[in-house]
Scaffold this motif. Structure first.
Motif, PDB file in Angstrom:
ATOM      1  N   LYS A  75      45.714  43.519  34.557  1.00  0.00           N
ATOM      2  CA  LYS A  75      45.999  43.481  35.983  1.00  0.00           C
ATOM      3  C   LYS A  75      44.987  44.365  36.696  1.00  0.00           C
ATOM      4  O   LYS A  75      44.843  45.541  36.375  1.00  0.00           O
ATOM      5  N   THR A  77      43.147  45.366  40.646  1.00  0.00           N
ATOM      6  CA  THR A  77      43.186  45.312  42.103  1.00  0.00           C
ATOM      7  C   THR A  77      41.755  45.433  42.604  1.00  0.00           C
ATOM      8  O   THR A  77      41.042  46.365  42.227  1.00  0.00           O
ATOM      9  N   SER A  91      42.079  43.696  50.147  1.00  0.00           N
ATOM     10  CA  SER A  91      42.551  43.951  48.787  1.00  0.00           C
ATOM     11  C   SER A  91      43.321  42.757  48.256  1.00  0.00           C
ATOM     12  O   SER A  91      44.039  42.096  49.004  1.00  0.00           O
ATOM     13  N   TYR A  92      43.144  42.497  46.984  1.00  0.00           N
ATOM     14  CA  TYR A  92      43.899  41.445  46.318  1.00  0.00           C
ATOM     15  C   TYR A  92      44.047  41.799  44.849  1.00  0.00           C
ATOM     16  O   TYR A  92      43.259  42.569  44.302  1.00  0.00           O
ATOM     17  N   THR A  93      45.089  41.273  44.225  1.00  0.00           N
ATOM     18  CA  THR A  93      45.349  41.556  42.814  1.00  0.00           C
ATOM     19  C   THR A  93      44.985  40.341  41.964  1.00  0.00           C
ATOM     20  O   THR A  93      44.998  39.199  42.444  1.00  0.00           O
ATOM     21  N   ARG A  95      45.852  39.021  37.954  1.00  0.00           N
ATOM     22  CA  ARG A  95      46.474  39.177  36.640  1.00  0.00           C
ATOM     23  C   ARG A  95      45.870  38.118  35.724  1.00  0.00           C
ATOM     24  O   ARG A  95      45.649  36.985  36.144  1.00  0.00           O
ATOM     25  N   GLY A 101      48.385  36.306  40.468  1.00  0.00           N
ATOM     26  CA  GLY A 101      48.068  37.323  41.467  1.00  0.00           C
ATOM     27  C   GLY A 101      47.664  36.689  42.793  1.00  0.00           C
ATOM     28  O   GLY A 101      47.769  35.479  42.973  1.00  0.00           O
ATOM     29  N   HIS A 103      44.643  36.565  44.037  1.00  0.00           N
ATOM     30  CA  HIS A 103      43.247  36.138  44.017  1.00  0.00           C
ATOM     31  C   HIS A 103      43.188  34.645  44.352  1.00  0.00           C
ATOM     32  O   HIS A 103      44.080  33.879  43.983  1.00  0.00           O
ATOM     33  N   GLY A 147      42.761  49.327  37.860  1.00  0.00           N
ATOM     34  CA  GLY A 147      43.823  48.675  37.103  1.00  0.00           C
ATOM     35  C   GLY A 147      43.606  48.813  35.616  1.00  0.00           C
ATOM     36  O   GLY A 147      43.066  49.812  35.144  1.00  0.00           O
TER      37      GLY A 147
END
Length: 181
Positions: A75, A77, A91-93, A95, A101, A103, A147
């Protein structure tokens, strides 16, 4: 007269090569004192990426009674600024394993990260001090990635200030956005 053998069909050759490389690598690792690498050979169901990171038990056992190897959840960020496209800034995550996530393209981003970390490479490692880099300015884009990836903590900063930094950024596209500069 030389002995003739039957030709191997093209669709079988990659499998034979993969099997040979995997067996050779496992043998070399066991000679170097890493017997757990031999036991963690990928199976047809898990694939090679399932054993790329440190292994842990799944809390149960497989039908054969041995503990199953599980890849730690990845994971990350991403915080991007000045990319030249307002939709990519912020910002975006992300996984991976399985992809998800916030993205825009998690499957492609995870694949890019897997490629960038293949053969023991660390895409989050900063450019070495004193590295000779071309003085090509790639734009004002910056990114910070935090992350966990393959069981390791990540806190990396990216920019496009010279050729080395641009190449480092581009190796992670589409995990990092393609910039307009």
């Amino acid at each position: 007269m030389p002995r003739r053998t039957a030709p191997v069909p093209f669709r079988v050759r990659p499998l034979l090569t993969l099997t040979m490389v995997t067996s050779t690598a496992a043998g070399l690792l066991s000679l170097l004192g890493a017997p757990e690498a031999v036991a963690a050979e990928p199976s047809a169901t898990t694939g090679p990426s399932a054993t790329a990171g440190p292994s842990a038990t799944a809390g149960g056992t497989t039908a054969g009674g041995s503990a199953a190897a599980v890849r730690p959840r990845d994971k990350l960020t991403f915080t991007v600024a000045h990319s030249g496209r307002a939709a990519h800034d912020g910002s975006y995550t992300l996984r991976c394993h399985p992809p998800g996530g916030r993205h825009a393209a998690p499957s492609r981003a995870c694949a890019a990260l897997d490629r960038a970390t293949s053969q023991g490479r660390d895409p989050f490692k900063p450019v070495a001090a004193g590295a000779t880099c071309t003085m090509i300015y790639g734009g004002p884009a910056t990114a910070r990635v935090t992350g966990t990836w393959q069981g390791r903590k990540v806190d990396a900063r990216f920019s496009r200030t010279n050729g080395c930094e641009v190449a480092r950024w581009n190796s992670l596209v589409p995990a990092l956005p393609r910039t307009s500069s």
